[in-house]
Design a protein around this motif. Structure first.
Motif, PDB file in Angstrom:
ATOM      1  N   ALA A   1      13.730 -32.631  19.591  1.00  0.00           N
ATOM      2  CA  ALA A   1      13.517 -32.648  18.141  1.00  0.00           C
ATOM      3  C   ALA A   1      14.650 -31.930  17.426  1.00  0.00           C
ATOM      4  CB  ALA A   1      12.198 -31.976  17.804  1.00  0.00           C
ATOM      5  N   PRO A   2      15.278 -32.608  16.470  1.00  0.00           N
ATOM      6  CA  PRO A   2      16.251 -31.893  15.652  1.00  0.00           C
ATOM      7  C   PRO A   2      15.513 -30.860  14.812  1.00  0.00           C
ATOM      8  CG  PRO A   2      16.311 -34.278  15.222  1.00  0.00           C
ATOM      9  CD  PRO A   2      15.162 -34.000  16.134  1.00  0.00           C
ATOM     10  N   THR A   3      16.002 -29.639  14.793  1.00  0.00           N
ATOM     11  CA  THR A   3      15.279 -28.570  14.113  1.00  0.00           C
ATOM     12  C   THR A   3      15.313 -28.707  12.597  1.00  0.00           C
ATOM     13  OG1 THR A   3      17.258 -27.201  14.224  1.00  0.00           O
ATOM     14  CG2 THR A   3      15.626 -26.923  15.979  1.00  0.00           C
ATOM     15  N   ASN A   4      16.185 -29.533  12.079  1.00  0.00           N
ATOM     16  CA  ASN A   4      16.289 -29.671  10.633  1.00  0.00           C
ATOM     17  C   ASN A   4      15.476 -30.840  10.086  1.00  0.00           C
ATOM     18  OD1 ASN A   4      17.922 -31.597  11.829  1.00  0.00           O
ATOM     19  ND2 ASN A   4      19.487 -31.511  10.245  1.00  0.00           N
ATOM     20  N   VAL A   5      14.660 -31.480  10.902  1.00  0.00           N
ATOM     21  CA  VAL A   5      13.850 -32.609  10.444  1.00  0.00           C
ATOM     22  C   VAL A   5      12.525 -32.091   9.888  1.00  0.00           C
ATOM     23  CG1 VAL A   5      12.623 -34.703  11.140  1.00  0.00           C
ATOM     24  CG2 VAL A   5      14.917 -34.249  12.023  1.00  0.00           C
ATOM     25  N   HIS A   6      12.232 -32.512   8.654  1.00  0.00           N
ATOM     26  CA  HIS A   6      11.008 -32.075   7.975  1.00  0.00           C
ATOM     27  C   HIS A   6      10.066 -33.269   7.824  1.00  0.00           C
ATOM     28  CE1 HIS A   6       8.402 -29.812   5.380  1.00  0.00           C
ATOM     29  NE2 HIS A   6       8.546 -30.689   4.407  1.00  0.00           N
ATOM     30  N   ILE A   7       8.877 -33.140   8.398  1.00  0.00           N
ATOM     31  CA  ILE A   7       7.884 -34.208   8.361  1.00  0.00           C
ATOM     32  C   ILE A   7       6.704 -33.742   7.515  1.00  0.00           C
ATOM     33  CG2 ILE A   7       6.299 -35.610   9.747  1.00  0.00           C
ATOM     34  CD1 ILE A   7       8.404 -35.527  11.966  1.00  0.00           C
ATOM     35  N   VAL A   8       6.204 -34.644   6.682  1.00  0.00           N
ATOM     36  CA  VAL A   8       5.083 -34.355   5.797  1.00  0.00           C
ATOM     37  C   VAL A   8       3.889 -35.215   6.210  1.00  0.00           C
ATOM     38  CG1 VAL A   8       4.253 -34.600   3.417  1.00  0.00           C
ATOM     39  CG2 VAL A   8       6.530 -33.661   3.859  1.00  0.00           C
ATOM     40  N   VAL A   9       2.716 -34.617   6.229  1.00  0.00           N
ATOM     41  CA  VAL A   9       1.468 -35.314   6.520  1.00  0.00           C
ATOM     42  C   VAL A   9       0.620 -35.273   5.252  1.00  0.00           C
ATOM     43  CG1 VAL A   9      -0.591 -35.415   7.971  1.00  0.00           C
ATOM     44  CG2 VAL A   9       1.579 -34.589   8.936  1.00  0.00           C
ATOM     45  N   ILE A  10       0.228 -36.454   4.758  1.00  0.00           N
ATOM     46  CA  ILE A  10      -0.598 -36.544   3.557  1.00  0.00           C
ATOM     47  C   ILE A  10      -1.875 -37.298   3.913  1.00  0.00           C
ATOM     48  CG2 ILE A  10      -0.742 -37.286   1.151  1.00  0.00           C
ATOM     49  CD1 ILE A  10       2.373 -37.438   1.189  1.00  0.00           C
ATOM     50  N   ASP A  11      -3.000 -36.588   3.873  1.00  0.00           N
ATOM     51  CA  ASP A  11      -4.287 -37.214   4.202  1.00  0.00           C
ATOM     52  C   ASP A  11      -5.395 -36.351   3.631  1.00  0.00           C
ATOM     53  OD1 ASP A  11      -6.641 -38.267   5.606  1.00  0.00           O
ATOM     54  OD2 ASP A  11      -5.198 -39.259   6.921  1.00  0.00           O
ATOM     55  N   ASP A  12      -6.361 -36.964   2.983  1.00  0.00           N
ATOM     56  CA  ASP A  12      -7.477 -36.217   2.410  1.00  0.00           C
ATOM     57  C   ASP A  12      -8.501 -35.789   3.458  1.00  0.00           C
ATOM     58  OD1 ASP A  12      -8.011 -39.043   2.497  1.00  0.00           O
ATOM     59  OD2 ASP A  12      -9.821 -38.684   1.319  1.00  0.00           O
ATOM     60  N   ASP A  13      -8.378 -36.301   4.677  1.00  0.00           N
ATOM     61  CA  ASP A  13      -9.250 -35.902   5.780  1.00  0.00           C
ATOM     62  C   ASP A  13      -8.645 -34.642   6.421  1.00  0.00           C
ATOM     63  OD1 ASP A  13     -10.349 -35.530   8.355  1.00  0.00           O
ATOM     64  OD2 ASP A  13     -10.691 -37.672   8.638  1.00  0.00           O
ATOM     65  N   ASP A  14      -9.260 -33.486   6.134  1.00  0.00           N
ATOM     66  CA  ASP A  14      -8.711 -32.218   6.603  1.00  0.00           C
ATOM     67  C   ASP A  14      -8.503 -32.188   8.112  1.00  0.00           C
ATOM     68  OD1 ASP A  14      -8.743 -31.251   4.001  1.00  0.00           O
ATOM     69  OD2 ASP A  14     -10.627 -30.152   4.248  1.00  0.00           O
ATOM     70  N   SER A  15      -9.478 -32.657   8.880  1.00  0.00           N
ATOM     71  CA  SER A  15      -9.367 -32.570  10.336  1.00  0.00           C
ATOM     72  C   SER A  15      -8.214 -33.432  10.858  1.00  0.00           C
ATOM     73  CB  SER A  15     -10.686 -32.946  11.019  1.00  0.00           C
ATOM     74  OG  SER A  15     -11.056 -34.278  10.706  1.00  0.00           O
ATOM     75  N   PHE A  16      -8.035 -34.626  10.313  1.00  0.00           N
ATOM     76  CA  PHE A  16      -6.917 -35.472  10.732  1.00  0.00           C
ATOM     77  C   PHE A  16      -5.586 -34.828  10.345  1.00  0.00           C
ATOM     78  CE2 PHE A  16      -3.668 -38.645  10.015  1.00  0.00           C
ATOM     79  CZ  PHE A  16      -3.683 -39.344  11.216  1.00  0.00           C
ATOM     80  N   ARG A  17      -5.508 -34.340   9.111  1.00  0.00           N
ATOM     81  CA  ARG A  17      -4.261 -33.740   8.628  1.00  0.00           C
ATOM     82  C   ARG A  17      -3.871 -32.539   9.474  1.00  0.00           C
ATOM     83  NH1 ARG A  17      -5.891 -32.645   4.030  1.00  0.00           N
ATOM     84  NH2 ARG A  17      -6.155 -30.408   4.235  1.00  0.00           N
ATOM     85  N   ILE A  18      -4.814 -31.648   9.732  1.00  0.00           N
ATOM     86  CA  ILE A  18      -4.526 -30.433  10.499  1.00  0.00           C
ATOM     87  C   ILE A  18      -4.140 -30.780  11.936  1.00  0.00           C
ATOM     88  CG2 ILE A  18      -5.579 -28.327  11.436  1.00  0.00           C
ATOM     89  CD1 ILE A  18      -7.172 -28.222   8.711  1.00  0.00           C
ATOM     90  N   ALA A  19      -4.862 -31.705  12.552  1.00  0.00           N
ATOM     91  CA  ALA A  19      -4.542 -32.106  13.925  1.00  0.00           C
ATOM     92  C   ALA A  19      -3.163 -32.760  13.993  1.00  0.00           C
ATOM     93  CB  ALA A  19      -5.609 -33.061  14.463  1.00  0.00           C
ATOM     94  N   THR A  20      -2.844 -33.586  13.021  1.00  0.00           N
ATOM     95  CA  THR A  20      -1.547 -34.268  13.010  1.00  0.00           C
ATOM     96  C   THR A  20      -0.426 -33.263  12.783  1.00  0.00           C
ATOM     97  OG1 THR A  20      -2.604 -36.295  12.225  1.00  0.00           O
ATOM     98  CG2 THR A  20      -0.208 -36.133  11.951  1.00  0.00           C
ATOM     99  N   GLN A  21      -0.634 -32.307  11.898  1.00  0.00           N
ATOM    100  CA  GLN A  21       0.362 -31.256  11.698  1.00  0.00           C
ATOM    101  C   GLN A  21       0.608 -30.497  13.006  1.00  0.00           C
ATOM    102  OE1 GLN A  21      -1.594 -29.944   7.683  1.00  0.00           O
ATOM    103  NE2 GLN A  21       0.255 -28.742   7.995  1.00  0.00           N
ATOM    104  N   GLY A  22      -0.447 -30.199  13.735  1.00  0.00           N
ATOM    105  CA  GLY A  22      -0.304 -29.500  15.016  1.00  0.00           C
ATOM    106  C   GLY A  22       0.492 -30.312  16.010  1.00  0.00           C
TER     107      GLY A  22
END
Length: 128
Positions: A3-24
């Motif tokens: 993973a390039p350390t300078n890559v920024h990924i955003v997760v947008i989802d109103d489902d808290d559990s999906f968003r948090i798991a995907t961020q992890g």
């Protein structure tokens, strides 16, 4: 692929559990990640200008994922958007394609499917 350390990924989802798991999951790959419960919250931050890849639900209260991508297009932001949806609407693939979405993944999906989509979406950002 490291993973390039300078890559920024955003997760947008109103489902808290999906968003948090995907961020992890994204964080475990070595990318920086931010999560938002709505497209409006995303646009209210600097992340809207700094994101290299967005993972977004389509159906959300307020601005939909498709509307969010259309706004990004209007602003000239060429950010790859990986759309995710639990809906089975037959028009979704066409709508994702028409707005310039990178790919549509139907929930539920295996984590490796998302990982592969992320790697393809940011492939041109990775050091050679």
């Amino acid at each position: 692929m490291p993973a390039p350390t300078n890559v920024h990924i955003v997760v947008i989802d109103d489902d808290d559990s999906f968003r948090i798991a995907t961020q992890g999951l994204v964080r475990s790959l070595g990318y920086t990640v931010a999560g938002y419960a709505s497209a409006e919250a995303f646009f209210d931050t600097q992340s809207a200008r700094d994101a290299d890849c967005i993972i977004s639900d389509i159906q959300m209260p307020g601005m939909t994922g498709i509307e969010m991508k259309q706004r990004l297009n209007e602003e000239g932001a060429g950010i790859a958007v990986i759309f995710v949806s639990a809906q089975t609407d037959a028009s979704l693939p066409r709508r994702v394609s028409e707005c310039g979405g990178f790919i549509l993944l139907h929930k539920p999906f295996h984590g490796q499917v998302l990982i592969d989509a992320i790697h393809r979406a940011i492939g041109d950002l990775a050091p050679q």
